[in-house]
Scaffold this active site. Structure first.
Site, mmCIF file in Angstrom:
data_model
loop_
_atom_site.group_PDB
_atom_site.id
_atom_site.type_symbol
_atom_site.label_atom_id
_atom_site.label_comp_id
_atom_site.label_asym_id
_atom_site.label_seq_id
_atom_site.Cartn_x
_atom_site.Cartn_y
_atom_site.Cartn_z
ATOM 1 N N GLY A 158 9.951 -45.928 -11.563
ATOM 2 C CA GLY A 158 9.130 -45.714 -10.391
ATOM 3 C C GLY A 158 9.132 -46.894 -9.437
ATOM 4 N N GLY A 169 6.778 -27.559 -32.872
ATOM 5 C CA GLY A 169 5.486 -27.762 -33.535
ATOM 6 C C GLY A 169 5.580 -27.413 -35.006
ATOM 7 N N ASN A 176 3.005 -29.040 -27.287
ATOM 8 C CA ASN A 176 2.682 -30.435 -27.567
ATOM 9 C C ASN A 176 1.788 -30.464 -28.819
ATOM 10 O OD1 ASN A 176 2.022 -33.268 -27.189
ATOM 11 N ND2 ASN A 176 2.562 -32.959 -25.050
ATOM 12 N N ASN A 186 7.602 -46.809 -15.514
ATOM 13 C CA ASN A 186 7.223 -47.662 -14.393
ATOM 14 C C ASN A 186 8.429 -48.324 -13.755
ATOM 15 O OD1 ASN A 186 4.554 -47.082 -14.580
ATOM 16 N ND2 ASN A 186 4.182 -48.655 -16.107
ATOM 17 N N SER A 201 10.485 -34.297 -27.500
ATOM 18 C CA SER A 201 10.104 -35.486 -26.742
ATOM 19 C C SER A 201 9.024 -36.249 -27.500
ATOM 20 C CB SER A 201 9.631 -35.115 -25.344
ATOM 21 O OG SER A 201 8.679 -34.083 -25.388
ATOM 22 N N CYS A 256 0.067 -34.051 -22.787
ATOM 23 C CA CYS A 256 -0.240 -35.088 -23.772
ATOM 24 C C CYS A 256 -1.740 -35.068 -24.045
ATOM 25 C CB CYS A 256 0.180 -36.472 -23.268
ATOM 26 S SG CYS A 256 -0.304 -37.754 -24.434
#
Lengths: 268, 288
Positions: free
Chosen positions: B55, B226, B174, B52, B21, B111
């Site tokens: 949403g 990673g 991440n 958004n 991602s 994040c």
């Protein structure tokens, strides 16, 4: 592997090109091929892709139209102020044939000037068409004269050169003379029209597509185009007319920094 | 011929490489391109406006529904990745995206560089991880992956909390950091948001250790992510305990065909070392 951090250099020279359009020359050996672009970092503001419009052994230049926060700031900058450079990135134009036509709409001519200069050096017969809304927006009027580049200017309002669009001139040229290849950079609707005209006339062409980019080297996905997903920054920005016409969104829509679709021509 | 197919929570991957991602995957077209270049699975990331628009209904919602219909044409499982400010926002988004055509859903509470999200919003504690996972689980019928941050003291505890909250798999990890690079001539931080996550070679040993720790603490599969740039790196992840491997920065280092290259290198390694399935290598670094 390329260094992915910008190299900061002081602006060598600023050239006033036209109303709201400036060129900035940077003392950095970029070694770009015609059609390639650089990512230009304005410290503390943003990083943006820009076509290379000037280049010699020790420096290169970009031509910027003041439209957004980044470009407005760049257009206000003076010699000595710092800009960061990354690149070059993207595919280059392929110079082929004895007779070529170059079409720059708006500040699109910027990305064609290195190609035009190479054509002159290689004694290719080049005709440049530079178009803009009106005379005050036309760039490189002096520059093409000094280069001895055969250039036809067009303005939408007829205030300089021929009244009408660059594509009108292209059609006339293709009807009257022989052209081996056409290169175009400008508003996407103009580019699409050029690709269609070249297809109808069976003349190969290359165009450079502009898309929102975050990274410039194929990682962020922002410039991936529908439906195939080619990344404009890596697989482009130069595409053949045929390739471009296969891109579903070409001339229809593009995506903004949040990946939302925006239609060309003012809708949505 | 080595069998490199993977069953990840019922998702059939032709090979263990997954587009991570946050990389390339912003649209159906962009993830299709990764599949065409060999990815066994792809994660499509919503950020900013996409999120958004999902949403809050606006004219963009039709585009988005169209965007994520018929994802089977992509040719590999597509995992939808979302992030949110809190459990409520995560759950609301998850409910919307659960109705779309994704094969699985990944929630990112890790994040490192966006204020209001991930580690900057304190989401990387076992308590909040469990709370968010539970809230999302209640809205999601599809396999649920939870992406974790390496910037924590005990990642195994957080993985356990995600498993307890109902996660079907863990994406680990991440990026590291956040980090900062300052241009010393202009005296300004270089990255747009001043800070950014650290990935690639620097991240890999940390990611491998995280996968190793998580493998010991949970029963659910792990997507080891990673610094995987080569097939050897992928094998290392698998030996640490990963079921599949995420690739992100590798796209930068080796081009979009990194998926095909890594798969080829895994296969070559397996052939040279007489492995016939990935299973035979998985978690082998844990053997005494």
């Amino acid at each position: 592997m390329k260094n992915e951090m910008p190299v900061t250099v002081p602006i060598k020279k600023v050239i006033d090109e036209a109303n709201g359009i400036k060129s900035v020359i940077l003392p950095y050996r970029l070694n770009a091929k015609p059609g390639q672009f650089a990512m230009i970092w304005l410290p503390g503001v943003d990083l943006k892709p820009v076509g290379v419009s000037y280049q010699d052994e020790s420096s290169f230049g970009i031509t910027v139209s003041a439209v957004g926060a980044w470009s407005k700031k760049i257009c206000e900058m003076k010699a000595g102020e710092l800009l960061g450079v990354m690149g070059p990135y993207g595919k280059a134009f392929k110079l082929e044939g004895k007779n070529i036509v170059l079409i720059g709409g708006g500040y699109g001519a910027a990305s064609l000037m290195m190609l035009a200069e190479r054509a002159l050096k290689e004694e290719t017969n080049a005709t440049m068409i530079i178009g803009a809304r009106s005379s005050d927006c036309l760039i490189y009027r002096e520059r093409v004269k000094q280069l001895g580049l055969k250039t036809i200017f067009t303005t939408d309002d007829g205030s300089f050169g021929e009244k009408g669009f660059t594509t009108d001139v292209l059609q006339k040229i293709l009807k009257e003379e022989k052209a081996d290849k056409v290169f175009a950079v400008g508003p996407e609707l103009m580019e699409k029209r050029v690709a269609e005209i070249c297809l109808e006339n069976n003349v190969p062409c290359e165009i450079s597509i502009e898309r929102y980019m975050k990274c410039g080297f194929g990682v962020c996905g922002a410039c991936s185009v529908d439906d195939e997903g080619k990344r404009v920054c890596v697989e482009g920005t130069v595409f053949s007319g045929e390739e471009a016409l296969k891109i579903r969104e070409f001339g229809k829509y593009h995506r903004d920094g949040s990946a939302l679709k925006k239609e060309f021509g003012g809708k949505k | 011929m080595a069998d490199i197919g993977v069953n990840l929570c019922g998702l059939k991957l032709a090979n263990p490489t997954v587009l991570a991602s946050g990389i390339v995957g912003i649209s159906k077209a962009s993830v299709s391109y990764a599949v065409k270049n060999g990815a066994g699975g792809v994660i499509l990331t919503y950020e900013g406006g996409m999120l958004n628009s999902v949403g809050y209904p606006n004219p963009g919602i039709d585009n988005i529904a169209e965007e994520f219909s018929n994802l089977k044409s992509v040719g590999a499982p597509v995992i939808g990745s979302i992030t949110g400010k809190n459990a409520e926002e995560f759950a609301m988004l998850a409910g919307k995206i659960n109705k779309m055509d994704f094969a699985a859903i990944e929630i990112v509470m890790s994040c490192p560089h966006t204020p209001g999200y991930g580690t900057m919003a304190g989401q990387s504690t076992p308590e909040i991880t469990e709370e968010i996972t539970k809230a999302v689980r209640a809205k999601v019928t599809k396999p649920l992956f939870v992406k974790l941050s390496p910037n924590v003291m005990a990642i195994s505890e957080i993985a356990k909390a995600a498993e307890k909250g109902g996660a079907d798999a863990i994406t680990a990890v991440n990026t590291l950091g956040p980090g900062m690079v300052i241009d010393i001539k202009s005296r300004k931080p270089v990255l747009g948001g001043k800070i950014g996550g650290l990935s690639g070679d620097a991240l890999r040993p940390v990611a491998v250790r995280c996968v190793y720790d998580i493998y010991k603490s949970v029963k659910i599969p792990i997507i080891g992510t990673g610094g995987v740039l080569t097939g050897e790196h992928a094998v290392e992840m698998i030996m640490a305990g990963a079921t599949a491997v995420g690739i992100g920065t590798g796209v930068y280092n080796r081009g979009i065909s990194v998926f095909r290259k890594v798969t080829r290198e895994i296969t070559a390694f397996m052939k040279e070392n007489n492995y016939s399935t990935l299973e035979e290598m998985r978690g082998k670094a844990h053997e005494e």
